[in-house]
Design a protein around this motif. Sequence first.
Motif, PDB file in Angstrom:
ATOM      1  N   ASP A   1     -12.259   3.141   0.197  1.00 28.47           N
ATOM      2  CA  ASP A   1     -11.025   3.386   0.932  1.00 28.47           C
ATOM      3  C   ASP A   1     -10.660   4.859   0.889  1.00 28.47           C
ATOM      4  O   ASP A   1     -11.149   5.615   0.046  1.00 28.47           O
ATOM      5  CB  ASP A   1      -9.861   2.579   0.319  1.00 28.47           C
ATOM      6  CG  ASP A   1     -10.067   1.078   0.501  1.00 28.47           C
ATOM      7  OD1 ASP A   1     -10.853   0.720   1.396  1.00 28.47           O
ATOM      8  OD2 ASP A   1      -9.465   0.307  -0.252  1.00 28.47           O
ATOM      9  N   ARG A   2      -9.759   5.267   1.770  1.00 30.73           N
ATOM     10  CA  ARG A   2      -9.301   6.643   1.799  1.00 30.73           C
ATOM     11  C   ARG A   2      -8.692   7.025   0.458  1.00 30.73           C
ATOM     12  O   ARG A   2      -7.948   6.273  -0.133  1.00 30.73           O
ATOM     13  CB  ARG A   2      -8.243   6.793   2.917  1.00 30.73           C
ATOM     14  CG  ARG A   2      -7.666   8.174   3.038  1.00 30.73           C
ATOM     15  CD  ARG A   2      -6.807   8.258   4.280  1.00 30.73           C
ATOM     16  NE  ARG A   2      -5.718   7.324   4.217  1.00 30.73           N
ATOM     17  CZ  ARG A   2      -4.538   7.594   3.675  1.00 30.73           C
ATOM     18  NH1 ARG A   2      -4.327   8.761   3.134  1.00 30.73           N
ATOM     19  NH2 ARG A   2      -3.568   6.690   3.675  1.00 30.73           N
ATOM     20  N   LYS A   3      -9.034   8.195  -0.019  1.00 33.91           N
ATOM     21  CA  LYS A   3      -8.491   8.676  -1.299  1.00 33.91           C
ATOM     22  C   LYS A   3      -6.971   8.745  -1.234  1.00 33.91           C
ATOM     23  O   LYS A   3      -6.410   9.127  -0.221  1.00 33.91           O
ATOM     24  CB  LYS A   3      -9.048  10.072  -1.618  1.00 33.91           C
ATOM     25  CG  LYS A   3     -10.544  10.089  -1.889  1.00 33.91           C
ATOM     26  CD  LYS A   3     -10.832   9.614  -3.294  1.00 33.91           C
ATOM     27  CE  LYS A   3     -12.312   9.755  -3.629  1.00 33.91           C
ATOM     28  NZ  LYS A   3     -12.607   9.267  -4.981  1.00 33.91           N
ATOM     29  N   VAL A   4      -6.336   8.373  -2.319  1.00 32.44           N
ATOM     30  CA  VAL A   4      -4.888   8.452  -2.378  1.00 32.44           C
ATOM     31  C   VAL A   4      -4.461   9.423  -3.464  1.00 32.44           C
ATOM     32  O   VAL A   4      -5.229   9.736  -4.374  1.00 32.44           O
ATOM     33  CB  VAL A   4      -4.250   7.064  -2.646  1.00 32.44           C
ATOM     34  CG1 VAL A   4      -4.512   6.141  -1.496  1.00 32.44           C
ATOM     35  CG2 VAL A   4      -4.783   6.460  -3.940  1.00 32.44           C
ATOM     36  N   ARG A   5      -3.232   9.898  -3.352  1.00 34.52           N
ATOM     37  CA  ARG A   5      -2.714  10.872  -4.290  1.00 34.52           C
ATOM     38  C   ARG A   5      -2.620  10.275  -5.692  1.00 34.52           C
ATOM     39  O   ARG A   5      -2.513   9.073  -5.865  1.00 34.52           O
ATOM     40  CB  ARG A   5      -1.298  11.278  -3.828  1.00 34.52           C
ATOM     41  CG  ARG A   5      -0.749  12.461  -4.599  1.00 34.52           C
ATOM     42  CD  ARG A   5       0.764  12.530  -4.447  1.00 34.52           C
ATOM     43  NE  ARG A   5       1.418  11.453  -5.149  1.00 34.52           N
ATOM     44  CZ  ARG A   5       1.620  11.425  -6.454  1.00 34.52           C
ATOM     45  NH1 ARG A   5       1.185  12.408  -7.216  1.00 34.52           N
ATOM     46  NH2 ARG A   5       2.238  10.400  -7.022  1.00 34.52           N
ATOM     47  N   HIS A   6      -2.596  11.123  -6.688  1.00 29.49           N
ATOM     48  CA  HIS A   6      -2.324  10.780  -8.080  1.00 29.49           C
ATOM     49  C   HIS A   6      -3.611  10.310  -8.763  1.00 29.49           C
ATOM     50  O   HIS A   6      -3.976   9.163  -8.769  1.00 29.49           O
ATOM     51  CB  HIS A   6      -1.235   9.744  -8.156  1.00 29.49           C
ATOM     52  CG  HIS A   6      -0.724   9.525  -9.555  1.00 29.49           C
ATOM     53  ND1 HIS A   6      -0.105  10.519 -10.268  1.00 29.49           N
ATOM     54  CD2 HIS A   6      -0.752   8.439 -10.339  1.00 29.49           C
ATOM     55  CE1 HIS A   6       0.250  10.040 -11.441  1.00 29.49           C
ATOM     56  NE2 HIS A   6      -0.149   8.777 -11.527  1.00 29.49           N
TER      57      HIS A   6
ATOM     58  N   PRO B   1       0.805  -1.224   0.000  1.00 26.95           N
ATOM     59  CA  PRO B   1       0.000   0.000   0.000  1.00 26.95           C
ATOM     60  C   PRO B   1       0.841   1.277   0.000  1.00 26.95           C
ATOM     61  O   PRO B   1       0.442   2.286  -0.587  1.00 26.95           O
ATOM     62  CB  PRO B   1      -0.819  -0.112   1.304  1.00 26.95           C
ATOM     63  CG  PRO B   1      -0.837  -1.559   1.621  1.00 26.95           C
ATOM     64  CD  PRO B   1       0.492  -2.074   1.159  1.00 26.95           C
ATOM     65  N   ARG B   2       2.000   1.242   0.632  1.00 21.54           N
ATOM     66  CA  ARG B   2       2.884   2.414   0.639  1.00 21.54           C
ATOM     67  C   ARG B   2       3.430   2.680  -0.763  1.00 21.54           C
ATOM     68  O   ARG B   2       3.590   3.833  -1.164  1.00 21.54           O
ATOM     69  CB  ARG B   2       4.039   2.196   1.636  1.00 21.54           C
ATOM     70  CG  ARG B   2       3.562   2.191   3.083  1.00 21.54           C
ATOM     71  CD  ARG B   2       4.664   1.884   4.080  1.00 21.54           C
ATOM     72  NE  ARG B   2       4.108   1.932   5.428  1.00 21.54           N
ATOM     73  CZ  ARG B   2       4.583   2.683   6.418  1.00 21.54           C
ATOM     74  NH1 ARG B   2       5.656   3.435   6.224  1.00 21.54           N
ATOM     75  NH2 ARG B   2       4.003   2.688   7.596  1.00 21.54           N
TER      76      ARG B   2
ATOM     77  N   GLU C   1       1.860   1.694  -3.574  1.00 22.08           N
ATOM     78  CA  GLU C   1       0.727   2.122  -4.398  1.00 22.08           C
ATOM     79  C   GLU C   1       0.356   3.578  -4.112  1.00 22.08           C
ATOM     80  O   GLU C   1      -0.113   4.293  -4.996  1.00 22.08           O
ATOM     81  CB  GLU C   1      -0.476   1.204  -4.170  1.00 22.08           C
ATOM     82  CG  GLU C   1      -0.289  -0.198  -4.751  1.00 22.08           C
ATOM     83  CD  GLU C   1      -1.557  -0.756  -5.365  1.00 22.08           C
ATOM     84  OE1 GLU C   1      -2.598  -0.722  -4.688  1.00 22.08           O
ATOM     85  OE2 GLU C   1      -1.500  -1.202  -6.539  1.00 22.08           O
ATOM     86  N   TYR C   2       0.571   4.026  -2.903  1.00 23.18           N
ATOM     87  CA  TYR C   2       0.278   5.414  -2.538  1.00 23.18           C
ATOM     88  C   TYR C   2       1.088   6.389  -3.392  1.00 23.18           C
ATOM     89  O   TYR C   2       0.646   7.504  -3.677  1.00 23.18           O
ATOM     90  CB  TYR C   2       0.578   5.645  -1.055  1.00 23.18           C
ATOM     91  CG  TYR C   2       0.302   7.060  -0.591  1.00 23.18           C
ATOM     92  CD1 TYR C   2      -0.997   7.483  -0.341  1.00 23.18           C
ATOM     93  CD2 TYR C   2       1.338   7.972  -0.410  1.00 23.18           C
ATOM     94  CE1 TYR C   2      -1.260   8.785   0.080  1.00 23.18           C
ATOM     95  CE2 TYR C   2       1.092   9.267   0.010  1.00 23.18           C
ATOM     96  CZ  TYR C   2      -0.206   9.664   0.250  1.00 23.18           C
ATOM     97  OH  TYR C   2      -0.469  10.960   0.656  1.00 23.18           O
TER      98      TYR C   2
ATOM     99  N   ARG D   1      -5.157  -0.379  -6.051  1.00 23.77           N
ATOM    100  CA  ARG D   1      -5.352   0.977  -6.570  1.00 23.77           C
ATOM    101  C   ARG D   1      -6.165   0.940  -7.865  1.00 23.77           C
ATOM    102  O   ARG D   1      -7.108   1.714  -8.036  1.00 23.77           O
ATOM    103  CB  ARG D   1      -3.983   1.614  -6.826  1.00 23.77           C
ATOM    104  CG  ARG D   1      -4.023   3.085  -7.195  1.00 23.77           C
ATOM    105  CD  ARG D   1      -2.628   3.610  -7.479  1.00 23.77           C
ATOM    106  NE  ARG D   1      -2.680   5.046  -7.651  1.00 23.77           N
ATOM    107  CZ  ARG D   1      -2.506   5.933  -6.694  1.00 23.77           C
ATOM    108  NH1 ARG D   1      -2.267   5.542  -5.466  1.00 23.77           N
ATOM    109  NH2 ARG D   1      -2.580   7.232  -6.934  1.00 23.77           N
TER     110      ARG D   1
END
Length: 298
Positions: free
Chosen positions: A293-298, A82-83, A85-86, A252
């Motif tokens: 899930d919490r929104k992630v950057r990009h 996950p880190r 993919e973030y 993602r």
Amino acid sequence: TLTPAPLSQDFQEAYEDALRKQQWYLERLKDADVASVQVVGKCQPSDPALKIASDIISTLQITPELRKQAKHAESYFGLLAPRIEYLGILVMKTSIVRSNTRRSLSVKEFRGFAVADSLAPLVFINGGDAEVAAVFTLLHELAHIWIGESAISDLSMHDKSGSKIERLCNQVAADVLVPKEELQSLWTGLADVAPLALKFRVSRLVIARRALSFGWISASDYAMVAEQSQPAKVKTGGGDPYLTIPVRNSKRLTKALIESALSGETPIREAAGLLNIKPDTVMQLARKGVSNDRKVRH
């Protein structure tokens, strides 16, 4: 895009399937006019392995405390992916061709591959490997992304010019997962190989290779460990499909596809085809909260 040498039909189909997903995601990003993923090509192939490893460690915030949170290698992979993919990197891990449990991917043929696209970089891990090996492959492929070099792991015999890059990425992965100073503080002798492998969530072979490179054990000691190191095979199929589907397809990308299908932007049947599942399962994944899930950057 990679141009792999003639390989098995299973590999070719798994590779092309991963690229189909990546291309869908790439087009989505282009439409959204997003920025490039910053870590792609952040370092150069000529950079020292330790420099690249240090940057990966600081970017992902990998610490001994993080490793302690994982009870075993599989859960450590689950913390690292996950880190990664973030950052905007798709991480796919599967042991089979698409969703066919009768078609297992050969670990002898390849352990993983990386596509260093500036917008939609991709890391693919052969899930048929032992979990400790999968963690190492994850960091090896990530090193390829960091230096901006696409590659297929364990296939350097098809591309002699890639052998130096493969060695570099192996070194980076080792430096990230088993930092020398920490290993040195714990090392007392050959008997430490097995317990330290468990501690660092890597294979005994990785610990032995580090010890050999530092001159702590002999070549014959290393050969003995290598002979004794036969990782258990991973069973294909099984498990909760609502947990395995996002892992196989990248959490993602799965989230992005489901959100796109729910909004009507992508037909549900097309989303199902990309994920290699039935249309009904797309809606089941949505109900299970994959897209919440919490929104992630990009």
